[in-house]
Design an enzyme around this catalytic site. Structure first.
Site, PDB file in Angstrom:
ATOM      1  CD  GLU A 185      -2.848   0.880   2.256  1.00 30.30           C
ATOM      2  OE1 GLU A 185      -3.502  -0.153   2.756  1.00 30.30           O
ATOM      3  OE2 GLU A 185      -3.634   1.963   2.850  1.00 30.30           O
ATOM      4  CG  HIS A 214      -4.416   6.864  -0.129  1.00 34.38           C
ATOM      5  ND1 HIS A 214      -3.865   5.842   0.413  1.00 34.38           N
ATOM      6  CD2 HIS A 214      -5.159   6.155  -1.475  1.00 34.38           C
ATOM      7  CE1 HIS A 214      -4.239   4.591  -0.441  1.00 34.38           C
ATOM      8  NE2 HIS A 214      -4.877   4.786  -1.216  1.00 34.38           N
ATOM      9  CE  LYS A 238      -6.472  -1.841   5.269  1.00 36.15           C
ATOM     10  NZ  LYS A 238      -5.463  -1.065   4.457  1.00 36.15           N
ATOM     11  CG  ASP A 261       1.152 -16.842  11.239  1.00 31.82           C
ATOM     12  OD1 ASP A 261       0.455 -16.281  10.452  1.00 31.82           O
ATOM     13  OD2 ASP A 261       0.945 -18.165  11.428  1.00 31.82           O
TER      14      ASP A 261
END
Ligand code: MEV
Length: 441
Positions: free
Chosen positions: A85, A393, A280, A296
């Site tokens: 991202e 962004h 998130k 992991d």
């Protein structure tokens, strides 16, 4: 449509690719070329990657970036991040710099307890099972002695084994709830091996127990497995400063900024839809370092979201308050990590990432990763309550759009400059790009 295939894993790599190309690729040659482009020229290194999983056909790259200037407990860290991202590493760098000037991040380990469970069915008198467990418990530790020997030498091992009656949730369901200290190892294999040895002894001893009826003797071990829910393997990271030390942020003065920030976190606490997105954003930072360090990320994700729901409704993993003129922002997150074992000594980039972090212990890595999550959340919420998220962004995403359009290096430089003070949207970049091309023809 693909044909079914038997014994696929036994085929050679080239045979697998041939099958794939025949059954799935629109352009066979192009598809094979793309796969081969990502093979490593170093055959030994490629073989290493091939053997991580079954049926490897190529490598799947992610960018590895670094975010420097993370001042954590008065020591500087450069944090490696593997993520696709566009804005995540940039946001981490910005947040690091912001808090570097305000005392940095402070962290504390709240616990390192790992958990594993033997799930079993028992049909009979619960009090008999309880006395049987008390009698057999030392034998359960004994059964794992060879597995735990090295770990015990270093101060770890099995901490507790507890019999839990779960019959109110499911008929005849009980468990051996075991806790572990696995030191610098994530410990999945260690825990699972211990659990399987415990289960075997437990079941064998039950068969020989003279107090049990034939039915009671027949304990059914359903499964033995670690839990990725680790609410006592938790780290806290925080930042704080006087309100007046907060930036004049766009149209907000420091007090307004602090108040709005606290409200934004309160909304994430009150409203699960927002909490999921808020968390998130935290995981953008957490996962990137988890991946770079060969841990992991699925385990970390599952555990973090379960922890966010521990009150019964899904809430924010971060918290913010203003008290006596001080703005404080912190995270509490469960992180079961390893810095030895697994991929840590196998994957060359994982090894290097750990080197970038000065070869941290698992405890040190927990603190660094919690900071990465907190920093990412700070950057996201700061943008959301001031400029909005799209400005930063899209600035980072501009390169992706230009690459999709096949822009040259010159054209990219032109558009980075062009959009310095303009709003970027996908359609707008396409239009400007086409206009430029038309002009140049
Ligand atoms: C995007 O990857 C993450 C954010 O949506 C997080 C947030 O909303 O807090 C920006």
């Amino acid at each position: 449509m693909a044909e079914p295939v038997n014994g696929f894993s036994k085929l050679t790599k080239n045979q697998k690719i041939e099958w794939l190309a025949k059954n799935h690729f629109i352009n066979k040659e192009e598809g094979i070329k793309t796969l081969e482009q990502y093979w490593n020229k170093d055959a030994k290194l490629q073989a290493l990657h091939d053997e991580f999983i079954e049926n490897t056909i190529s490598n799947f790259y992610l960018p590895l970036g670094i975010a420097p200037n993370f001042l954590i407990n008065q020591k500087y860290h450069t944090i490696p991040m593997a993520i696709e991202e566009s804005s995540v590493v940039a946001a981490a760098g910005k947040a690091a710099k912001y808090w570097q000037q305000r005392g940095g991040f402070k962290t504390k380990i709240l616990g390192t307890e790992k958990i594993g469970q033997v799930h079993f069915m028992y049909h009979g008198d619960a009090s008999k099972l309880k006395s049987f467990f008390t009698e057999v418990e030392p034998k359960l530790y004994k059964a794992t002695e060879t597995i735990t020997e090295n770990m015990r030498k270093r101060g770890g091992g099995i901490s507790t084994i507890e019999l839990r009656n779960k019959t109110s949730q499911l008929d005849n369901y009980y468990q051996l709830h075991c806790t572990f200290e696995t030191l610098d190892a994530m410990g999945a294999n260690f825990i699972n091996s211990c659990l399987e040895a415990i289960a075997k002894t437990f079941s064998a001893e039950a068969h020989q127990n003279s107090l049990f009826s034939p039915e009671e003797k027949n304990i059914e071990i359903v499964m033995s497995i670690l839990s990725n829910y680790v609410p006592n393997c938790v780290v806290k990271a925080e930042v704080s400063c006087k309100i007046e030390e907060l930036n004049e942020d766009k149209n907000l003065n420091p007090q307004e900024f602090a108040d709005k920030f606290v409200r934004a976190v309160a909304i994430a606490n009150a409203e699960p839809h927002r909490a999921v997105t808020h968390n998130k954003g935290i995981m953008n930072g957490v996962d990137a370092v988890v991946l770079a360090t060969g841990n992991d990320f699925r385990a970390i994700e599952a555990g973090a979201h379960a922890y966010a729901s521990k009150s019964g409704s899904y809430k924010s993993l971060t918290h913010a308050e203003i008290k006596d003129g001080i703005f404080k922002f912190w995270i509490e997150i469960p992180l079961a990590l390893g810095t030895v074992g697994g991929l840590t000594s196998l994957h060359p980039l994982v090894k290097l990432s750990l080197e970038i972090l000065d070869k941290p212990s698992a405890r040190a890595l927990m603190q660094i990763i919690a900071v990465a999550g907190l920093a990412q959340n700070f950057a996201a919420v700061r943008s959301l309550i001031t400029d909005g998220i799209q400005k930063g962004h899209m600035k980072m995403h501009l390169m992706n759009i230009l690459n999709q359009l096949g822009a040259t290096a010159e054209e990219k430089a032109y558009f980075v400059d062009f959009y310095k003070n303009k709003t970027i949207t996908h359609s707008n970049v396409i239009k400007e790009f086409n206009d430029l091309k038309a002009k140049n023809v």
